[in-house]
Design an enzyme around this catalytic site. Structure first.
Site, PDB file in Angstrom:
ATOM      1  N   LYS A 280      -5.982  44.175  29.294  1.00 43.59           N
ATOM      2  CA  LYS A 280      -4.676  45.257  29.039  1.00 43.59           C
ATOM      3  C   LYS A 280      -5.210  46.315  27.804  1.00 43.59           C
ATOM      4  CE  LYS A 280      -1.061  44.148  26.659  1.00 43.59           C
ATOM      5  NZ  LYS A 280      -0.307  45.048  25.794  1.00 43.59           N
ATOM      6  N   ASN A 281      -5.316  45.744  26.847  1.00 47.58           N
ATOM      7  CA  ASN A 281      -5.499  46.516  25.646  1.00 47.58           C
ATOM      8  C   ASN A 281      -6.631  47.301  25.708  1.00 47.58           C
ATOM      9  OD1 ASN A 281      -2.951  45.958  24.879  1.00 47.58           O
ATOM     10  ND2 ASN A 281      -3.620  44.611  23.180  1.00 47.58           N
TER      11      ASN A 281
ATOM     12  N   ARG B  93       4.854  51.733  23.970  1.00 53.53           N
ATOM     13  CA  ARG B  93       4.468  52.571  22.919  1.00 53.53           C
ATOM     14  C   ARG B  93       2.875  52.988  23.067  1.00 53.53           C
ATOM     15  NH1 ARG B  93       6.279  51.683  18.152  1.00 53.53           N
ATOM     16  NH2 ARG B  93       4.316  52.318  17.437  1.00 53.53           N
TER      17      ARG B  93
ATOM     18  N   ASP C 126      -2.263  38.767  18.448  1.00 50.22           N
ATOM     19  CA  ASP C 126      -1.874  38.594  19.720  1.00 50.22           C
ATOM     20  C   ASP C 126      -2.046  37.181  20.102  1.00 50.22           C
ATOM     21  OD1 ASP C 126      -1.115  41.264  19.603  1.00 50.22           O
ATOM     22  OD2 ASP C 126      -2.863  41.775  20.923  1.00 50.22           O
TER      23      ASP C 126
ATOM     24  N   ARG D  39       4.487  42.661  31.339  1.00 48.35           N
ATOM     25  CA  ARG D  39       3.929  43.982  30.823  1.00 48.35           C
ATOM     26  C   ARG D  39       2.532  43.455  30.527  1.00 48.35           C
ATOM     27  NH1 ARG D  39       6.579  46.608  25.938  1.00 48.35           N
ATOM     28  NH2 ARG D  39       4.714  47.717  26.271  1.00 48.35           N
TER      29      ARG D  39
END
Ligand code: EPZ
Length: 455
Positions: A51-52, A123, A338, A430
């Protein structure tokens, strides 16, 4: 510019994935996950694209008018779909296919604004700023507020753009950035603190600046290396990726390319910790361990074995007790913040005790009171938590507060006696693709309760 552009509009789809972030959020916001504890995990789990990394790749696609194609995109994630909606609103052609392929053509961008409605929800949308500023010379982005894990300012991003000649003003909650006449200029930027987002945002802007930009004290995360490599495929001149000094020589334009997104190390680590907790053997498909050394060392110390088989990783734990061990979160290659919540869950069941120190975010222990409700013995002192192992956790109704806290509670539920219900699981949507399905495939008794079915 379309200040009031509504993100509620359904993103046009072809035959593939329909994106309507507002609707999706409403539909899932009251869902819960119910876990029946006590089963081992045994089976195979395919690991999704990171995801990141994926979010930043999508933003970077706005640096060119050419077609960009990604594979291994975690298209099922809410964050990915929300960003796709924003980019669509700005004028980018977005095609998401359920096989993880994404096509982006940002030829006809007609808005360079990221509105509050979206930034408050995700964000990472501030990451559109660098590409817009680099390519169009302007960007307007709602200033993100704090979130549950900390205040999370974006001052380092803005200082980087300022150093490259951008004028930055704050007006009515929006950051308005404008490049000087002739475009951004290369600069030497020394970050006072390591920031993943600031490194990425400024690196993207610098690819189209005039002259060389040097980033000192840059972040070294694998996702940044992946992003840099994708930018290089687009024609950017970047060196020093993976070190704390990145050099970017600006070029006049970037072009199309195809890129396969790297595997999600946090998802990989989460399932590794899951196996550590429950016992059993799980094959994690299409992933790597080299980007998880700071997790693997304490996991092995705690009694877990990890073997490689091609690009699969096999995680195994026999019945021996887990051993307590200390961790401290740090920028990569240190222990990932994380994975902190998930690791803490593991420590609740260890022999002895372990200390968890959080140095990245000031408020990332929101899972502690929830774990305590399940019987965990945790004492928080400042940014450290002492976790004393208990012989069992007990199922309870618990509340998820952020993405990683949510998954840590699901992991706790897997080993707890009885039933655990995790509320507010929209956080999970998410960042974890098909978490319930992946756990079920390994024998876990876990189900998603849609709001209409919640008793
Ligand atoms: C990224 O956030 C990740 N998000 C986070 O993942 C992750 O926890 C974090 O990096 C650290 O690894 C994405 O990639 C989308 P930072 P980011 O800038 O870029 C302070 C998850 O669960 N800071 O490295 O926002 C900041 O407040 C998420 O997937 C400033 O002071 O993190 C924090 O204390 C959550 N000023 C520290 O630096 C700035 O301008 C590190 O933040 C920027 C950051």
């Amino acid at each position: 510019m379309n200040q009031n552009a509504s993100l509620l509009k359904t993103v046009e789809t072809t035959d593939f994935i329909t994106i309507d972030p507002h609707k999706a959020m409403q539909a899932s916001s009251l869902d819960k996950i119910r876990v029946q504890g006590g089963t081992q995990l045994n089976g195979t789990i395919p690991i999704s694209g990171a995801k990141n990394a994926a979010l930043k790749h999508m933003c970077a696609a706005m640096l060119t008018s050419d077609l960009i194609q990604f594979t291994n995109m975690p298209v099922g994630l809410k964050d990915i779909q929300t960003l796709a909606a924003l980019m669509k609103e700005m004028g980018a052609d977005m095609t998401l296919r359920s096989d993880g392929t994404m096509f982006i053509k940002a030829e006809n961008i007609h808005s360079t604004e990221a509105p509050y409605d979206l930034v408050r929800r995700m964000r990472a949308s501030v990451l559109v700023m660098g590409p817009l500023l680099g390519r169009f010379g302007e960007a307007t982005v709602s200033l993100p507020g704090g979130c549950t894990i900390g205040s999370r300012p974006i001052d380092l991003h803005l200082e980087g753009f300022r150093a490259m000649g951008a004028e930055i003003i704050l007006e009515e909650g929006y950051v308005k950035a404008k490049a000087p006449v002739g475009g951004l200029r290369g600069a030497k930027i020394i970050f006072p603190k390591v920031s993943v987002g600031a490194t990425e945002n400024v690196m993207m802007a610098a690819t189209l600046a005039k002259g060389e930009t040097i980033l000192i004290n840059a972040a070294r995360e694998p996702e940044i290396i992946d992003q840099g490599n994708a930018l290089i495929k687009m024609g950017a001149k970047i060196s020093g990726l993976g070190t704390s000094e990145i050099h970017i020589e600006g070029v006049p334009a970037l072009h199309g390319m195809t890129h396969d997104v790297l595997p999600d190390r946090i998802e990989t680590g989460t399932f590794m910790i899951g196996v550590a907790l429950t016992g059993g053997t799980v094959r994690l498909q299409h992933t790597r361990t080299d980007f998880l050394t700071s997790l693997i060392a304490p996991l092995e110390k705690a009694g877990v074995t990890i073997d490689l088989d091609g690009d699969d990783v096999i995680v195994h734990r026999n019945g021996k007790p887990l051993v307590g061990t200390d961790i401290m979160t740090e920028p990569y290659p240190g222990f990932a913040t994380d994975l902190q919540a998930q690791f803490m869950t593991m420590l609740t069941m260890c022999e002895g005790a372990g200390m968890v120190t959080e140095t990245i975010f000031e408020n990332r222990f929101m899972h502690v009171p929830e774990l305590r409700r399940m019987g965990a013995d945790i004492t928080v002192q400042g940014n450290s938590a002492i976790v004393r192992g208990v012989t069992k956790l007990k199922g309870a109704e618990v509340m998820a507060t952020d993405l990683r806290a949510s998954v840590s509670l699901i992991l706790a539920g897997l080993v707890a006696e009885g039933e655990t219900t995790v509320d507010r699981i929209y956080h999970l949507d998410r960042g974890y693709e098909n978490l319930v399905g992946k756990l079920e495939a390994c024998g876990a008794k876990v189900e998603r309760l849609s709001s209409s079915r919640v008793e």
